[in-house]
Design a protein around this motif. Structure first.
Motif, short mmCIF file in Angstrom:
data_model
loop_
_atom_site.label_atom_id
_atom_site.label_comp_id
_atom_site.label_asym_id
_atom_site.label_seq_id
_atom_site.Cartn_x
_atom_site.Cartn_y
_atom_site.Cartn_z
N GLY A 169 0.81 -1.21 0.00
CA GLY A 169 0.00 0.00 0.00
C GLY A 169 0.84 1.26 0.00
O GLY A 169 0.54 2.23 -0.71
N ILE A 170 1.91 1.25 0.78
CA ILE A 170 2.81 2.41 0.83
C ILE A 170 3.45 2.63 -0.54
O ILE A 170 3.45 3.74 -1.07
CB ILE A 170 3.87 2.22 1.93
N VAL A 171 4.00 1.58 -1.11
CA VAL A 171 4.69 1.69 -2.41
C VAL A 171 3.71 2.14 -3.50
O VAL A 171 4.03 3.01 -4.32
CB VAL A 171 5.37 0.36 -2.79
N GLU A 172 2.53 1.56 -3.51
CA GLU A 172 1.55 1.87 -4.56
C GLU A 172 0.66 3.06 -4.21
O GLU A 172 -0.24 3.40 -4.97
CB GLU A 172 0.71 0.63 -4.85
N ALA A 194 12.22 -2.77 -0.49
CA ALA A 194 13.31 -2.32 -1.38
C ALA A 194 12.85 -1.21 -2.32
O ALA A 194 13.69 -0.49 -2.88
CB ALA A 194 13.84 -3.51 -2.18
N GLN A 195 11.55 -1.04 -2.50
CA GLN A 195 11.03 -0.02 -3.40
C GLN A 195 10.74 1.32 -2.72
O GLN A 195 10.28 2.27 -3.36
CB GLN A 195 9.76 -0.54 -4.08
N ILE A 196 10.98 1.39 -1.42
CA ILE A 196 10.73 2.64 -0.69
C ILE A 196 12.03 3.45 -0.67
O ILE A 196 13.03 2.99 -0.11
CB ILE A 196 10.24 2.35 0.75
N ARG A 216 10.99 8.72 1.03
CA ARG A 216 9.62 8.28 1.36
C ARG A 216 9.47 7.87 2.81
O ARG A 216 8.38 7.93 3.36
CB ARG A 216 9.20 7.08 0.47
N PHE A 217 10.56 7.46 3.45
CA PHE A 217 10.46 7.09 4.87
C PHE A 217 9.99 8.26 5.72
O PHE A 217 9.37 8.06 6.76
CB PHE A 217 11.80 6.55 5.40
N GLN A 271 7.44 5.61 10.82
CA GLN A 271 6.70 5.32 12.04
C GLN A 271 5.75 4.15 11.85
O GLN A 271 5.56 3.34 12.77
CB GLN A 271 5.93 6.56 12.52
N ASN A 272 5.13 4.06 10.68
CA ASN A 272 4.28 2.90 10.40
C ASN A 272 5.10 1.62 10.44
O ASN A 272 4.68 0.61 11.03
CB ASN A 272 3.58 3.06 9.05
N ILE A 273 6.29 1.63 9.85
CA ILE A 273 7.14 0.43 9.84
C ILE A 273 7.56 0.07 11.26
O ILE A 273 7.53 -1.11 11.64
CB ILE A 273 8.33 0.62 8.90
#
Length: 163
Positions: free
Chosen positions: A68-71, A106-108, A112-113, A129-131
């Motif tokens: 969801g984050i990546v897309e 690997a796509q973030i 974006r973090f 923070q979500n991670i």
């Protein structure tokens, strides 16, 4: 909530964060393996969910959230659709989701973090923070698994042995 970039030395790389998370996932996998089949799906203490249900929650968060984050997809959280009945099914899905996590993490990009993202359409925090929440939630539920194993008279894996 906004995040402000500060010119400072980096504490941890994204690769180190993923390695830390995967270390926790390795340990959680060993906790799953430690359970007798029946108790994995049925045993609980004090009205808490059986450990298999806690693991399904973890499976339903990590990979789907990173995707969801990546897309940039804010679809709601969903545990439906995966209802394992054996330890082997649960471990197979755990391993598949580990690969999903690796692929999407690997796509973030580093930038974006720091970006605020409305995860599952309800948790609006910076991606990092979500991670960190994913890791914290896993540790919390693994702790419940430790209590269950001890209540069953079993010794859980050492919590510091993550690899």
């Amino acid at each position: 909530m906004t995040t402000t970039a500060i010119n400072t030395k980096q504490f941890m790389t994204s690769e180190q964060l993923l390695e830390h998370w995967q270390g926790h996932r390795n340990l959680t996998r060993r906790v799953i393996e430690a359970f007798p089949e029946k108790e994995l799906f049925e045993f609980s203490v004090g009205g808490m969910r059986p450990f298999a249900k806690l693991v399904v929650e973890l499976i339903s968060i990590g990979g789907p959230a990173l995707k969801g984050i990546v897309e940039k997809n804010m679809d709601g959280y969903n545990e439906e659709g995966f209802n394992p009945t054996t330890k082997a099914e649960l471990l197979k899905k755990w391993d598949e989701e580990t690969e999903v996590i690796n692929r999407y993490f690997a796509q973030i990009s580093e930038e974006r973090f720091q970006e605020t993202f409305n995860l599952f359409g309800q948790y609006e925090f910076p991606v990092y923070q979500n991670i960190l929440y994913f890791v914290d939630n896993e540790i919390h539920h693994r702790g419940q698994g430790y209590v269950y194993l001890r209540a069953l008279g079993m010794e859980p894996p050492f919590f510091w042995e993550r690899f």
